[in-house]
Design a protein around this motif. Structure first.
Motif, mmCIF file in Angstrom:
data_model
loop_
_atom_site.group_PDB
_atom_site.id
_atom_site.type_symbol
_atom_site.label_atom_id
_atom_site.label_comp_id
_atom_site.label_asym_id
_atom_site.label_seq_id
_atom_site.Cartn_x
_atom_site.Cartn_y
_atom_site.Cartn_z
ATOM 1 N N ILE A 26 55.026 54.332 -7.862
ATOM 2 C CA ILE A 26 54.487 54.867 -6.606
ATOM 3 C C ILE A 26 54.872 56.333 -6.436
ATOM 4 O O ILE A 26 54.046 57.167 -6.054
ATOM 5 N N LEU A 27 56.119 56.676 -6.722
ATOM 6 C CA LEU A 27 56.564 58.063 -6.593
ATOM 7 C C LEU A 27 55.857 58.987 -7.586
ATOM 8 O O LEU A 27 55.558 60.144 -7.253
ATOM 9 N N GLU A 28 55.588 58.482 -8.793
ATOM 10 C CA GLU A 28 54.845 59.294 -9.761
ATOM 11 C C GLU A 28 53.429 59.568 -9.259
ATOM 12 O O GLU A 28 52.883 60.639 -9.483
ATOM 13 N N GLU A 29 52.865 58.604 -8.577
ATOM 14 C CA GLU A 29 51.504 58.725 -8.041
ATOM 15 C C GLU A 29 51.463 59.667 -6.837
ATOM 16 O O GLU A 29 50.571 60.499 -6.714
ATOM 17 N N ASP A 30 52.436 59.529 -5.921
ATOM 18 C CA ASP A 30 52.465 60.356 -4.712
ATOM 19 C C ASP A 30 53.901 60.441 -4.195
ATOM 20 O O ASP A 30 54.374 59.544 -3.503
ATOM 21 N N CYS A 31 54.564 61.531 -4.522
ATOM 22 C CA CYS A 31 55.966 61.672 -4.146
ATOM 23 C C CYS A 31 56.153 62.094 -2.695
ATOM 24 O O CYS A 31 57.279 62.234 -2.237
ATOM 25 N N LEU A 33 55.178 60.314 -0.115
ATOM 26 C CA LEU A 33 55.250 59.139 0.754
ATOM 27 C C LEU A 33 56.648 58.991 1.350
ATOM 28 O O LEU A 33 57.650 59.282 0.696
ATOM 29 N N THR A 34 56.700 58.501 2.577
ATOM 30 C CA THR A 34 57.985 58.252 3.235
ATOM 31 C C THR A 34 58.558 56.922 2.745
ATOM 32 O O THR A 34 57.858 56.106 2.139
ATOM 33 N N TYR A 35 59.832 56.705 3.057
ATOM 34 C CA TYR A 35 60.451 55.410 2.733
ATOM 35 C C TYR A 35 59.664 54.280 3.377
ATOM 36 O O TYR A 35 59.463 53.227 2.772
ATOM 37 N N HIS A 36 59.197 54.493 4.602
ATOM 38 C CA HIS A 36 58.440 53.457 5.315
ATOM 39 C C HIS A 36 57.133 53.134 4.588
ATOM 40 O O HIS A 36 56.770 51.959 4.459
ATOM 41 N N GLU A 37 56.435 54.160 4.128
ATOM 42 C CA GLU A 37 55.164 53.942 3.429
ATOM 43 C C GLU A 37 55.378 53.226 2.101
ATOM 44 O O GLU A 37 54.618 52.316 1.740
ATOM 45 N N ILE A 38 56.405 53.608 1.389
ATOM 46 C CA ILE A 38 56.719 52.935 0.119
ATOM 47 C C ILE A 38 57.125 51.492 0.391
ATOM 48 O O ILE A 38 56.708 50.571 -0.310
ATOM 49 N N ALA A 39 57.932 51.292 1.423
ATOM 50 C CA ALA A 39 58.390 49.947 1.783
ATOM 51 C C ALA A 39 57.212 49.021 2.063
ATOM 52 O O ALA A 39 57.211 47.853 1.644
ATOM 53 N N LYS A 40 56.205 49.511 2.758
ATOM 54 C CA LYS A 40 55.007 48.698 3.029
ATOM 55 C C LYS A 40 54.333 48.283 1.728
ATOM 56 O O LYS A 40 53.902 47.142 1.593
ATOM 57 N N ARG A 41 54.259 49.209 0.794
ATOM 58 C CA ARG A 41 53.573 48.928 -0.482
ATOM 59 C C ARG A 41 54.324 47.909 -1.333
ATOM 60 O O ARG A 41 53.713 47.149 -2.068
ATOM 61 N N VAL A 42 55.645 47.938 -1.268
ATOM 62 C CA VAL A 42 56.433 47.026 -2.114
ATOM 63 C C VAL A 42 56.909 45.788 -1.366
ATOM 64 O O VAL A 42 57.538 44.915 -1.958
ATOM 65 N N GLY A 43 56.637 45.729 -0.055
ATOM 66 C CA GLY A 43 57.014 44.549 0.720
ATOM 67 C C GLY A 43 58.511 44.420 0.958
ATOM 68 O O GLY A 43 59.036 43.306 1.017
ATOM 69 N N ARG A 44 59.189 45.530 1.096
ATOM 70 C CA ARG A 44 60.634 45.551 1.361
ATOM 71 C C ARG A 44 60.925 46.443 2.560
ATOM 72 O O ARG A 44 60.057 47.137 3.059
ATOM 73 N N SER A 45 62.168 46.464 2.984
ATOM 74 C CA SER A 45 62.553 47.295 4.120
ATOM 75 C C SER A 45 62.692 48.753 3.672
ATOM 76 O O SER A 45 62.998 49.026 2.498
ATOM 77 N N PRO A 46 62.511 49.679 4.604
ATOM 78 C CA PRO A 46 62.713 51.099 4.279
ATOM 79 C C PRO A 46 64.138 51.380 3.798
ATOM 80 O O PRO A 46 64.350 52.244 2.953
ATOM 81 N N TRP A 47 65.112 50.639 4.317
ATOM 82 C CA TRP A 47 66.507 50.831 3.899
ATOM 83 C C TRP A 47 66.705 50.434 2.448
ATOM 84 O O TRP A 47 67.434 51.092 1.703
#
Length: 154
Positions: A26-31, A33-47
């Motif tokens: 995901i980071l290689e695709e779009d660095c 993104l916020t922790y929250h946006e990445i968390a939504k994509r991977v189904g985990r918490s932002p923390w």
């Protein structure tokens, strides 16, 4: 993406798992993104995502910050790849100098006949040629090959 396996120290001694690989993809695709946006994509918490990204940085797998992918052709700039060698006694000084040059966008130590590759961008090929002649020849570079980038396809 390359499958990463690295052992570190302390808490970093675990091999990378599927979540780490997905975050890296995901980071290689779009660095940006916020922790929250990445968390939504991977189904985990932002923390959890924040912890994983910080761990990947400590391990040296994620280096530097976020970089824009600039289309130099759209700006009517020229882009070249210079392959060359430099004598061992000039190597560190040359790499330190080249690393600091704004025109040099990427710098690699590679295997093969030519040991260094530099991606250089300038307003035109003549400006790039002058940059090379006025700056890099003082390090006694040799066995050079200069290739013009015609188009980036990925």
């Amino acid at each position: 993406m390359v499958e990463f396996m690295r052992r570190g120290h302390g808490n970093d001694s675990l091999l990378l798992d599927d979540l780490d690989h997905e975050i890296l993809r995901i980071l290689e695709e779009d660095c940006t993104l916020t922790y929250h946006e990445i968390a939504k994509r991977v189904g985990r918490s932002p923390w959890t995502v924040r912890h994983r990204i910080e761990r990947l940085r400590r391990m040296g797998i994620i280096k530097g910050g976020c970089r824009a992918v600039v289309d130099y052709k759209a700006l009517s700039y020229s882009e070249v790849i210079l392959f060359f060698n430099v004598s061992p006694e000039n190597m560190e000084e040359a790499l330190d100098f080249i690393r600091m040059q704004e025109m040099v966008k990427e710098l690699f130590i590679i295997s093969g006949d030519k040991r260094i590759a530099a991606v250089i961008v300038g307003k035109d090929l003549d400006g790039i040629r002058r940059f090379i002649l006025n700056n890099l020849t003082k390090f006694k570079i040799y066995n050079t090959e200069l290739d013009v980038v015609i188009d980036k396809v990925k």
